[in-house]
Write a protein that holds these residues in place. Sequence first.
Motif, PDB file in Angstrom:
ATOM      1  N   SER A 116       0.814  -1.218   0.000  1.00  0.00           N
ATOM      2  CA  SER A 116       0.000   0.000   0.000  1.00  0.00           C
ATOM      3  C   SER A 116       0.846   1.267   0.000  1.00  0.00           C
ATOM      4  O   SER A 116       0.438   2.283  -0.561  1.00  0.00           O
ATOM      5  N   THR A 117       2.011   1.221   0.615  1.00  0.00           N
ATOM      6  CA  THR A 117       2.831   2.429   0.688  1.00  0.00           C
ATOM      7  C   THR A 117       3.726   2.629  -0.525  1.00  0.00           C
ATOM      8  O   THR A 117       4.251   3.730  -0.730  1.00  0.00           O
ATOM      9  N   VAL A 118       3.895   1.564  -1.347  1.00  0.00           N
ATOM     10  CA  VAL A 118       4.780   1.670  -2.509  1.00  0.00           C
ATOM     11  C   VAL A 118       3.997   1.552  -3.814  1.00  0.00           C
ATOM     12  O   VAL A 118       4.075   2.427  -4.684  1.00  0.00           O
ATOM     13  N   LEU A 119       3.246   0.469  -3.967  1.00  0.00           N
ATOM     14  CA  LEU A 119       2.576   0.226  -5.240  1.00  0.00           C
ATOM     15  C   LEU A 119       1.324   1.067  -5.426  1.00  0.00           C
ATOM     16  O   LEU A 119       0.992   1.443  -6.555  1.00  0.00           O
ATOM     17  N   LEU A 120       0.612   1.370  -4.334  1.00  0.00           N
ATOM     18  CA  LEU A 120      -0.609   2.161  -4.487  1.00  0.00           C
ATOM     19  C   LEU A 120      -0.326   3.580  -4.991  1.00  0.00           C
ATOM     20  O   LEU A 120      -1.001   4.035  -5.932  1.00  0.00           O
ATOM     21  N   PRO A 121       0.650   4.331  -4.438  1.00  0.00           N
ATOM     22  CA  PRO A 121       0.956   5.641  -5.022  1.00  0.00           C
ATOM     23  C   PRO A 121       1.430   5.560  -6.466  1.00  0.00           C
ATOM     24  O   PRO A 121       1.093   6.426  -7.287  1.00  0.00           O
ATOM     25  N   TYR A 122       2.194   4.528  -6.799  1.00  0.00           N
ATOM     26  CA  TYR A 122       2.653   4.376  -8.187  1.00  0.00           C
ATOM     27  C   TYR A 122       1.476   4.137  -9.128  1.00  0.00           C
ATOM     28  O   TYR A 122       1.420   4.707 -10.232  1.00  0.00           O
ATOM     29  N   ARG A 126      -0.128   6.599 -12.259  1.00  0.00           N
ATOM     30  CA  ARG A 126      -0.325   6.139 -13.636  1.00  0.00           C
ATOM     31  C   ARG A 126      -1.786   6.223 -14.065  1.00  0.00           C
ATOM     32  O   ARG A 126      -2.074   6.428 -15.252  1.00  0.00           O
ATOM     33  N   VAL A 127      -2.717   6.050 -13.135  1.00  0.00           N
ATOM     34  CA  VAL A 127      -4.135   5.983 -13.496  1.00  0.00           C
ATOM     35  C   VAL A 127      -4.785   7.356 -13.479  1.00  0.00           C
ATOM     36  O   VAL A 127      -5.610   7.683 -14.354  1.00  0.00           O
ATOM     37  N   LEU A 128      -4.432   8.199 -12.505  1.00  0.00           N
ATOM     38  CA  LEU A 128      -5.129   9.475 -12.344  1.00  0.00           C
ATOM     39  C   LEU A 128      -5.006  10.403 -13.562  1.00  0.00           C
ATOM     40  O   LEU A 128      -5.999  11.024 -13.943  1.00  0.00           O
ATOM     41  N   PRO A 129      -3.836  10.568 -14.201  1.00  0.00           N
ATOM     42  CA  PRO A 129      -3.794  11.441 -15.391  1.00  0.00           C
ATOM     43  C   PRO A 129      -4.731  10.991 -16.499  1.00  0.00           C
ATOM     44  O   PRO A 129      -5.416  11.822 -17.116  1.00  0.00           O
ATOM     45  N   ASP A 176      -8.427  18.689 -11.087  1.00  0.00           N
ATOM     46  CA  ASP A 176      -7.147  18.187 -10.582  1.00  0.00           C
ATOM     47  C   ASP A 176      -7.153  18.088  -9.061  1.00  0.00           C
ATOM     48  O   ASP A 176      -6.636  17.118  -8.481  1.00  0.00           O
ATOM     49  N   THR A 177      -7.738  19.086  -8.403  1.00  0.00           N
ATOM     50  CA  THR A 177      -7.768  19.058  -6.945  1.00  0.00           C
ATOM     51  C   THR A 177      -8.717  17.984  -6.430  1.00  0.00           C
ATOM     52  O   THR A 177      -8.426  17.311  -5.431  1.00  0.00           O
ATOM     53  N   ALA A 178      -9.849  17.822  -7.123  1.00  0.00           N
ATOM     54  CA  ALA A 178     -10.837  16.840  -6.656  1.00  0.00           C
ATOM     55  C   ALA A 178     -10.356  15.403  -6.805  1.00  0.00           C
ATOM     56  O   ALA A 178     -10.730  14.533  -6.018  1.00  0.00           O
ATOM     57  N   THR A 179      -9.507  15.151  -7.804  1.00  0.00           N
ATOM     58  CA  THR A 179      -9.011  13.796  -8.035  1.00  0.00           C
ATOM     59  C   THR A 179      -7.623  13.565  -7.460  1.00  0.00           C
ATOM     60  O   THR A 179      -6.974  12.565  -7.778  1.00  0.00           O
ATOM     61  N   SER A 180      -7.153  14.458  -6.625  1.00  0.00           N
ATOM     62  CA  SER A 180      -5.832  14.309  -6.018  1.00  0.00           C
ATOM     63  C   SER A 180      -5.967  13.845  -4.568  1.00  0.00           C
ATOM     64  O   SER A 180      -6.805  14.366  -3.818  1.00  0.00           O
ATOM     65  N   PRO A 181      -5.139  12.888  -4.132  1.00  0.00           N
ATOM     66  CA  PRO A 181      -5.194  12.444  -2.732  1.00  0.00           C
ATOM     67  C   PRO A 181      -4.433  13.343  -1.775  1.00  0.00           C
ATOM     68  O   PRO A 181      -4.238  12.969  -0.618  1.00  0.00           O
ATOM     69  N   SER A 183      -5.274  16.109  -0.284  1.00  0.00           N
ATOM     70  CA  SER A 183      -6.065  16.553   0.863  1.00  0.00           C
ATOM     71  C   SER A 183      -6.187  15.462   1.919  1.00  0.00           C
ATOM     72  O   SER A 183      -6.159  15.741   3.124  1.00  0.00           O
ATOM     73  N   VAL A 184      -6.302  14.201   1.484  1.00  0.00           N
ATOM     74  CA  VAL A 184      -6.380  13.089   2.436  1.00  0.00           C
ATOM     75  C   VAL A 184      -5.057  12.940   3.178  1.00  0.00           C
ATOM     76  O   VAL A 184      -5.022  12.729   4.401  1.00  0.00           O
ATOM     77  N   TYR A 185      -3.942  13.076   2.458  1.00  0.00           N
ATOM     78  CA  TYR A 185      -2.634  13.001   3.098  1.00  0.00           C
ATOM     79  C   TYR A 185      -2.446  14.141   4.096  1.00  0.00           C
ATOM     80  O   TYR A 185      -1.872  13.942   5.176  1.00  0.00           O
ATOM     81  N   ALA A 186      -2.904  15.327   3.737  1.00  0.00           N
ATOM     82  CA  ALA A 186      -2.754  16.470   4.637  1.00  0.00           C
ATOM     83  C   ALA A 186      -3.568  16.275   5.911  1.00  0.00           C
ATOM     84  O   ALA A 186      -3.091  16.588   7.019  1.00  0.00           O
ATOM     85  N   ALA A 187      -4.789  15.759   5.796  1.00  0.00           N
ATOM     86  CA  ALA A 187      -5.601  15.513   6.988  1.00  0.00           C
ATOM     87  C   ALA A 187      -4.975  14.433   7.871  1.00  0.00           C
ATOM     88  O   ALA A 187      -4.939  14.551   9.104  1.00  0.00           O
ATOM     89  N   SER A 188      -4.435  13.371   7.253  1.00  0.00           N
ATOM     90  CA  SER A 188      -3.772  12.317   8.030  1.00  0.00           C
ATOM     91  C   SER A 188      -2.521  12.851   8.715  1.00  0.00           C
ATOM     92  O   SER A 188      -2.223  12.486   9.867  1.00  0.00           O
ATOM     93  N   LEU A 189      -1.784  13.727   8.042  1.00  0.00           N
ATOM     94  CA  LEU A 189      -0.586  14.306   8.645  1.00  0.00           C
ATOM     95  C   LEU A 189      -0.936  15.221   9.815  1.00  0.00           C
ATOM     96  O   LEU A 189      -0.224  15.252  10.827  1.00  0.00           O
ATOM     97  N   ALA A 190      -2.021  15.969   9.691  1.00  0.00           N
ATOM     98  CA  ALA A 190      -2.446  16.824  10.799  1.00  0.00           C
ATOM     99  C   ALA A 190      -2.818  16.003  12.028  1.00  0.00           C
ATOM    100  O   ALA A 190      -2.468  16.364  13.166  1.00  0.00           O
ATOM    101  N   VAL A 191      -3.513  14.877  11.817  1.00  0.00           N
ATOM    102  CA  VAL A 191      -3.855  14.003  12.937  1.00  0.00           C
ATOM    103  C   VAL A 191      -2.595  13.418  13.557  1.00  0.00           C
ATOM    104  O   VAL A 191      -2.487  13.274  14.787  1.00  0.00           O
ATOM    105  N   PHE A 192      -1.596  13.104  12.741  1.00  0.00           N
ATOM    106  CA  PHE A 192      -0.332  12.574  13.276  1.00  0.00           C
ATOM    107  C   PHE A 192       0.372  13.605  14.153  1.00  0.00           C
ATOM    108  O   PHE A 192       0.940  13.254  15.194  1.00  0.00           O
ATOM    109  N   TYR A 193       0.363  14.864  13.740  1.00  0.00           N
ATOM    110  CA  TYR A 193       1.012  15.895  14.546  1.00  0.00           C
ATOM    111  C   TYR A 193       0.360  16.022  15.925  1.00  0.00           C
ATOM    112  O   TYR A 193       1.041  16.315  16.907  1.00  0.00           O
ATOM    113  N   PHE A 194      -0.929  15.814  16.006  1.00  0.00           N
ATOM    114  CA  PHE A 194      -1.613  15.928  17.295  1.00  0.00           C
ATOM    115  C   PHE A 194      -1.460  14.656  18.142  1.00  0.00           C
ATOM    116  O   PHE A 194      -1.295  14.739  19.367  1.00  0.00           O
ATOM    117  N   SER A 195      -1.515  13.491  17.500  1.00  0.00           N
ATOM    118  CA  SER A 195      -1.505  12.236  18.256  1.00  0.00           C
ATOM    119  C   SER A 195      -0.130  11.601  18.359  1.00  0.00           C
ATOM    120  O   SER A 195       0.132  10.835  19.295  1.00  0.00           O
TER     121      SER A 195
END
Length: 387
Positions: A116-122, A126-129, A176-181, A183-195
């Motif tokens: 999930s951390t290597v192949l999913l971003p790759y 490839r698929v999103l464009p 482009d913004t709606a199909t980009s992950p 925002s999800v990464y930013a929300a997860s990173l914000a939760v990490f900074y707090f927890s």
Amino acid sequence: MSDHVRDQHVPNIQDSDSFTYPWAAAPDIIRANQKDAYFQSVLLTHLAGVIRSLYGARTAHNWTNEARTITELLYLGLTTFVGNRTLGEEYCDIVQVEDDTSRLPSILRRSGYILSTVLLPYALNRVLPALRRRLRVKLESSMRKLHHRRASSPTRSKQPPSRTFKIQEYILKHLDTATSPASVYAASLAVFYFSGAYYQLSKRIFGLRYIFTRKLEQNEQRVGYEVLGVLLVLQMFVQGYLHMQETYSHAQAFNIPSNNSAAGGTSVVIDGGVEVSADTGITAPLLFEAPQGADPAIQKERISHITQTPLPQPHRYHLEDAEVMQWIDGRQQRKCTLCLEPMKDPSATTCGHVFCWHMFFLCEGDEAHENPVFFTEYVAAQKVGRY
């Protein structure tokens, strides 16, 4: 990496009679990831060098994403997958465990985390464009039909665009913004900074946390990055507010009627004493709207009217005549280096050929945009396919 532990001999880390290890803090986790990223970059450099020596620099450049993916799979496969700690985890004295059992991760969780951390971003890269291109084509086709249907009826043309057109225009503008992950990464990173837990989204999915293996003294305190979490939340809040304000202003602009009769024949004077027309009844066409007619003269007048620029005048100097600019000696010096035709107005462009104007526009884009006469002529020629 001598800390390999077999799954069948793993004791319970948080046993009632043993020492309880604290959870790793955010600085330790970030420092470990930065160390791992450094070693991965070193491995990627060596792999790129091998590809460059075997297949050439062009192939190495085209395979950059694939080489990076192979590097991450190789690094995590030799460390996390077989049960070892990564070099960054060893450097920071942290160990990855399951959040519910406090045991070393099972091979199923380790495999899922690596994939999930290597192949999913790759795969997403490839698929999103291609997905964005398909959605953009469909939205533009639908908006074109709605625009022509509205323009064909005099009654509908006086009314504001339909809600369907507004929604499709909004989706197309922010596709482009709606199909980009991001925002999800930013929300997860914000939760990490707090927890202080789950630095990566894949670790949160598979329930993998870090414990600190070194015993802390009573006066030692584990600091966190709560301030960065607050700043990240404020940034997302401000961006969301500005986006809502821009969307609301754009929606209100559709409902404002234009007074064409009052604006007809008026003009304003801008800086430098230049007078331009203030005819608000002229609306620029959509970017995907087909040109009306194929007559170059009509296209020139139409584009000149839309862009508020004068039509280009015929050339003043033609170097085909030997009496013009007699200090230029020789036939070759009087010809364009691209199309080998006699130059016209050499102080503005190399010659009067549209192909050479195209090349001049590509090479000298900033200067060409500053010349509205040249830009109008180029766009008019491009509309009718004269290159």
